[in-house]
Design a protein around this motif. Sequence first.
Motif, mmCIF file in Angstrom:
data_model
loop_
_atom_site.group_PDB
_atom_site.id
_atom_site.type_symbol
_atom_site.label_atom_id
_atom_site.label_comp_id
_atom_site.label_asym_id
_atom_site.label_seq_id
_atom_site.Cartn_x
_atom_site.Cartn_y
_atom_site.Cartn_z
ATOM 1 N N MET A 1 0.520 -1.278 0.083
ATOM 2 C CA MET A 1 0.006 -0.186 -0.043
ATOM 3 C C MET A 1 0.784 1.237 0.203
ATOM 4 O O MET A 1 1.599 1.379 0.979
ATOM 5 C CB MET A 1 -0.882 -0.089 1.280
ATOM 6 N N ILE A 152 -5.556 -11.577 2.202
ATOM 7 C CA ILE A 152 -5.369 -10.285 2.669
ATOM 8 C C ILE A 152 -4.147 -10.343 3.808
ATOM 9 O O ILE A 152 -3.399 -9.494 3.964
ATOM 10 C CB ILE A 152 -6.647 -9.550 3.416
ATOM 11 N N GLU A 155 -0.655 -10.243 2.550
ATOM 12 C CA GLU A 155 -0.235 -8.825 2.347
ATOM 13 C C GLU A 155 0.194 -7.563 3.443
ATOM 14 O O GLU A 155 0.873 -7.032 3.548
ATOM 15 C CB GLU A 155 -1.290 -8.130 1.586
ATOM 16 N N VAL A 156 -0.902 -8.054 4.695
ATOM 17 C CA VAL A 156 -0.667 -7.257 5.651
ATOM 18 C C VAL A 156 0.455 -7.789 6.737
ATOM 19 O O VAL A 156 1.287 -7.057 7.149
ATOM 20 C CB VAL A 156 -1.928 -6.960 6.438
ATOM 21 N N HIS A 169 -1.704 -0.813 8.583
ATOM 22 C CA HIS A 169 -2.063 -1.377 7.442
ATOM 23 C C HIS A 169 -3.362 -2.093 7.242
ATOM 24 O O HIS A 169 -4.018 -1.920 6.416
ATOM 25 C CB HIS A 169 -0.701 -2.097 7.042
ATOM 26 N N LEU A 173 -6.147 -0.739 4.691
ATOM 27 C CA LEU A 173 -6.491 -1.791 3.460
ATOM 28 C C LEU A 173 -8.084 -1.896 3.551
ATOM 29 O O LEU A 173 -8.701 -1.662 2.425
ATOM 30 C CB LEU A 173 -5.709 -3.074 3.802
ATOM 31 N N THR A 176 -9.845 1.395 2.475
ATOM 32 C CA THR A 176 -9.633 1.665 1.098
ATOM 33 C C THR A 176 -10.335 0.708 0.149
ATOM 34 O O THR A 176 -10.787 1.218 -0.787
ATOM 35 C CB THR A 176 -8.088 1.667 0.644
ATOM 36 N N ASP A 177 -10.130 -0.631 0.359
ATOM 37 C CA ASP A 177 -10.528 -1.636 -0.690
ATOM 38 C C ASP A 177 -12.121 -2.328 -0.383
ATOM 39 O O ASP A 177 -12.569 -2.603 -1.406
ATOM 40 C CB ASP A 177 -9.638 -3.085 -0.495
ATOM 41 N N ARG A 272 -10.717 4.271 9.292
ATOM 42 C CA ARG A 272 -9.354 4.367 8.889
ATOM 43 C C ARG A 272 -8.334 4.997 10.137
ATOM 44 O O ARG A 272 -7.515 5.882 10.006
ATOM 45 C CB ARG A 272 -9.021 5.302 7.516
#
Length: 321
Positions: A1, A152, A155-156, A169, A173, A176-177, A272
């Motif tokens: 990200m 997921i 990625e995190v 993160h 994420l 955002t996603d 967030r």
Amino acid sequence: MSEQLPPVPLRLDDHSAVETVDYSVHHLTSYTYAKPVSRNYGRAHVEPRATPYQRVLSHEVSVDPAPARLSTHTDFYGNSSTYLLVDEHHDHLEVHSRARVSVAERRYPSETMSRPFESCRPENWGPLMPAASIDFTQPSPRIRIGGAVEEIASEVFVPERPTGECLAHLTALIHTDFTYDSGATTVTSTLEEVLSARHGVCQDFAHVGVAVARSAGLAARYVSGYLRTARSTDGALGTQPDGEMVGSAASHAWLSVLVPGTGWVDIDPTNRTFVDQRFVTTAWGRDYTDVPPLKGIVVGPPGATSTLSVAVGVVPVSTQG
């Protein structure tokens, strides 16, 4: 990200006094029935609970029509719930929860938040961690681990990545996603449906976050509560959001991850952010199933459909430095 992650609230070294904010909290749940019903059984998770960052100064629940029975119960996780029974014919039901709470700012030790996330797995907890915490590492009625969740997580939760950075993160994420859409899901929507559509509300985003953290081997729990609301000339039930925050007009939900040496660290993917003084905590559990704001059974004639409305006010009454 590539975008900047939300900052981790770290403990300051100047030993300054911890700031607190006092709130008046009013949660109103109303049902209107198309035909009079004869009996109403309900269980509500609406009482704010004491935490390391929150003191409950007062709380009361009132019900209209007057209930034949009103009692409280504390569950396995320490949540207080209110049981009610209305045992007369009625065409409406109102449940009011009123409280005063004091909420402190949250700051976490930089040393523990900078450790690799693997240090948060149960094998590294040590003997002093509560045994009940192991529940929050396991699948639960609304949360199962599958391919999309594991994708997921990969990625995190990168090997050796600092815990605080992982949580920041994860928060960013999901925000955002996934698209916040109050019409996309219901309380019965599954995690798989949310992951597929990438639309949902705070409850759904909390479930996604819990699932991802558990997939990485961490303890994560679902948290229910409220968001600070703007002041209103109509009193505490002015459910306008405070600033740009989303989710203030009803109960809100987020998640909490266990970090040894720090305790539970709360994050809110919907907004967030790491959870701060704008949040009031009522209950936590494995997922939404453990702590719905109000659920019950209604006895009435065929066609006794209901209309639900909810209003929440979390109004600051004083700030102490």
